[in-house]
Structures are given as structure tokens and as C-alpha cells.
Scaffold this active site. Structure first.
Site, short mmCIF file in Angstrom:
data_model
loop_
_atom_site.label_atom_id
_atom_site.label_comp_id
_atom_site.label_asym_id
_atom_site.label_seq_id
_atom_site.Cartn_x
_atom_site.Cartn_y
_atom_site.Cartn_z
N SER A 1 67.84 -39.98 22.59
CA SER A 1 68.80 -41.10 22.52
C SER A 1 69.30 -41.28 21.10
O SER A 1 68.68 -40.86 20.13
CB SER A 1 68.14 -42.39 22.98
OG SER A 1 67.59 -42.24 24.26
N1 SAH Z 1 62.69 -41.17 25.05
C1 SAH Z 1 63.21 -39.84 24.89
C2 SAH Z 1 64.57 -39.67 25.53
C3 SAH Z 1 64.37 -39.31 26.92
S1 SAH Z 1 65.66 -38.65 27.90
C4 SAH Z 1 63.27 -39.40 23.44
O1 SAH Z 1 62.97 -40.22 22.57
O2 SAH Z 1 63.59 -38.24 23.20
C5 SAH Z 1 64.92 -39.12 29.43
C6 SAH Z 1 63.67 -38.40 29.79
O3 SAH Z 1 63.18 -38.99 30.99
C7 SAH Z 1 63.87 -36.93 30.08
O4 SAH Z 1 63.01 -36.16 29.32
C8 SAH Z 1 63.55 -36.82 31.58
O5 SAH Z 1 62.94 -35.61 31.93
C9 SAH Z 1 62.60 -37.99 31.77
N2 SAH Z 1 62.48 -38.47 33.15
C10 SAH Z 1 63.45 -38.52 34.10
N3 SAH Z 1 62.95 -39.03 35.23
C11 SAH Z 1 61.64 -39.31 35.01
C12 SAH Z 1 60.58 -39.85 35.81
N4 SAH Z 1 60.76 -40.20 37.09
N5 SAH Z 1 59.37 -39.99 35.24
C13 SAH Z 1 59.14 -39.61 33.95
N6 SAH Z 1 60.10 -39.10 33.16
C14 SAH Z 1 61.34 -38.95 33.67
#
Ligand code: SAH
Length: 222
Positions: free
Chosen positions: A67
């Protein structure tokens, strides 16, 4: 101005520009300190390090993104982290948000549904010595009942509806910060608070754009 300082300046500027939606004219000094300390360039792909401090999201592989700095800082601030808190993150991704939180609270549990991302974030966080973060490969819809209730829960992927388990796993007085809406261009960032009497209040903060919260881990958790 160096890269980190220009990132902090962008965060201050965007906080000021959005204050009428967020209700925050400035973010807490503790949050800004964590943003200054954590080496964001380590959490982006090597060939994108030059862009690490720009106030925008970046791809991290597997169709996912880290993000933008302002959103990380704002969501962290909305959680109102305290040094003794235990927090849960859904969506580890690069591990950057978890690293920021690890500087501000006692313990962070972070759930990631894509196994290679979970593994990479775990290794990087260990390498940086952020040893109060535990990354688990799991579908975050169910939260993490083993260590509940939490002093705060942050979801960094867009949910079409708020997963009930996450509200259940909040301590009274704690907040869930979550983007809600259909995957696509934009969702609404919400702060959901469980009041001391157990009732729940909800506030819309800002329009945001996140990758979707998906269902299932495929091969199962580890
Ligand atoms: N917080 C992260 C940004 C994440 S992008 C950072 O600082 O880099 C969103 C993430 O959520 C992705 O890696 C995706 O794989 C994960 N995601 C999507 N659906 C999910 C679920 N049901 N449970 C856990 N993670 C999930």
C-alpha cells in the site's frame, strides 16, 4: 530532502488534505516515528527500490501490492496503537504494514493467504529483527481465534462485507480498520469499534483502492 523525509512530508501533506474526511489534522508522533524508522525499500522488489518512498502503491508479485505510505500511516493511526497491545493483521503481503505495527505494539499476528508471500515476509521480518511479528499462512476471514481477543484488527485487502469473526475477535473498546466494497476501483475505508457494552459502531473514513480479500488458501494453512 532525502527519500524518507520526502515520504514523511507527503504523508503530512495528504493527512492535511484529507482531514475533513478522516477527522485527523496530523497523525500521532509515534506512528510518524515508525514510518521514519522502518526501511520501506526492503519491502519492495529490488528493481523498484528507487520508487520505494514515492507516495503510491507498488507491485510485490502474485498480483498483490504494497500500500501507499499515506494509507499505511493513516490506517495505523486509526487503530490507535498502544505499546502493550496485541494486534491482528489480515493481508501480510510484503510485511511492511506488519513491520510498522511491530514498532508500536507488543505483538502482531499477520495472516497471508498466498503461501510464498507469507514465507518471504516472515524471512524479511526476521532478517530485520522484528521478532514480535508472527506471520501465518491462512485465510483471514476466520481471523485467528487462538490469540483473540485483539486490541485492534487491520485488514489490508478489500472485503465485500465485514467478516463477522473479525468483529467477534475484537476486545471491547478496540477497533477494526477495513476497506469494504466491491473489488474494482474503490472501496470505503471503515473504522468499526466494539464499544465497552459490546455494541458496534461504524464510521466511513475515506475512499480507498485495495486488492480483493479472497477466499481459501488452496493447499491449506501451515
Ligand atoms: N499489508 C500489505 C499489503 C497487502 S496487499 C503490505 O504492507 O505489503 C493484500 C494482501 O492480502 C495480499 O498479499 C493478499 O494475498 C492478501 N489476502 C487476500 N485475501 C486474503 C485472505 N482471505 N486472507 C489473508 N490474506 C489475504
Amino acid at each position: 530532502m532525502n527519500d524518507v523525509n520526502s515520504m514523511l512530508q507527503d504523508i503530512r501533506w495528504e493527512t492535511e488534505a484529507t482531514r475533513r474526511y478522516t477527522g485527523r489534522a496530523a497523525l500521532s508522533p509515534r506512528v510518524m516515528q515508525a514510518m521514519a524508522e522502518v526501511p520501506r525499500e526492503r519491502f519492495v522488489p529490488e528493481d523498484m527500490r528507487a520508487l520505494a518512498f514515492r507516495n503510491g502503491p507498488l507491485p510485490i508479485g502474485h498480483g498483490q501490492t504494497i500500500s501507499q505510505p499515506f494509507i499505511v500511516a493513516l490506517m495505523t493511526d486509526l487503530l490507535e496503537p498502544e505499546p502493550d497491545d496485541v494486534m491482528l493483521e489480515v493481508g501480510t503481503g510484503s510485511g511492511y504494514q506488519a513491520a510498522i505495527l511491530s514498532r508500536l505494539v507488543r505483538k502482531v499476528y499477520s495472516l497471508e493467504v498466498i503461501e510464498p508471500l507469507a514465507r518471504r515476509a516472515r524471512a524479511l521480518l526476521a532478517d530485520l529483527g522484528y521478532d514480535n511479528v508472527e506471520v501465518l499462512h491462512a485465510d483471514g476471514h476466520a481471523g485467528l481465534p487462538e490469540h483473540a481477543p485483539y486490541d485492534g484488527i487491520i485488514v489490508t485487502a478489500a472485503a465485500s462485507t465485514v467478516p463477522p469473526a473479525l468483529i467477534e475477535q475484537l476486545k471491547p473498546g478496540a477497533r477494526l480498520v477495513i476497506p469494504v466494497g466491491r473489488p474494482g476501483w474503490s472501496q470505503v475505508l471503515k473504522v468499526i469499534e466494539k464499544r465497552i457494552d459490546g455494541s458496534v459502531s461504524e464510521r466511513d473514513v475515506l475512499d480507498v483502492a485495495f486488492v480483493p480479500l479472497t477466499h481459501g488458501t488452496g493447499a491449506g494453512g501451515d
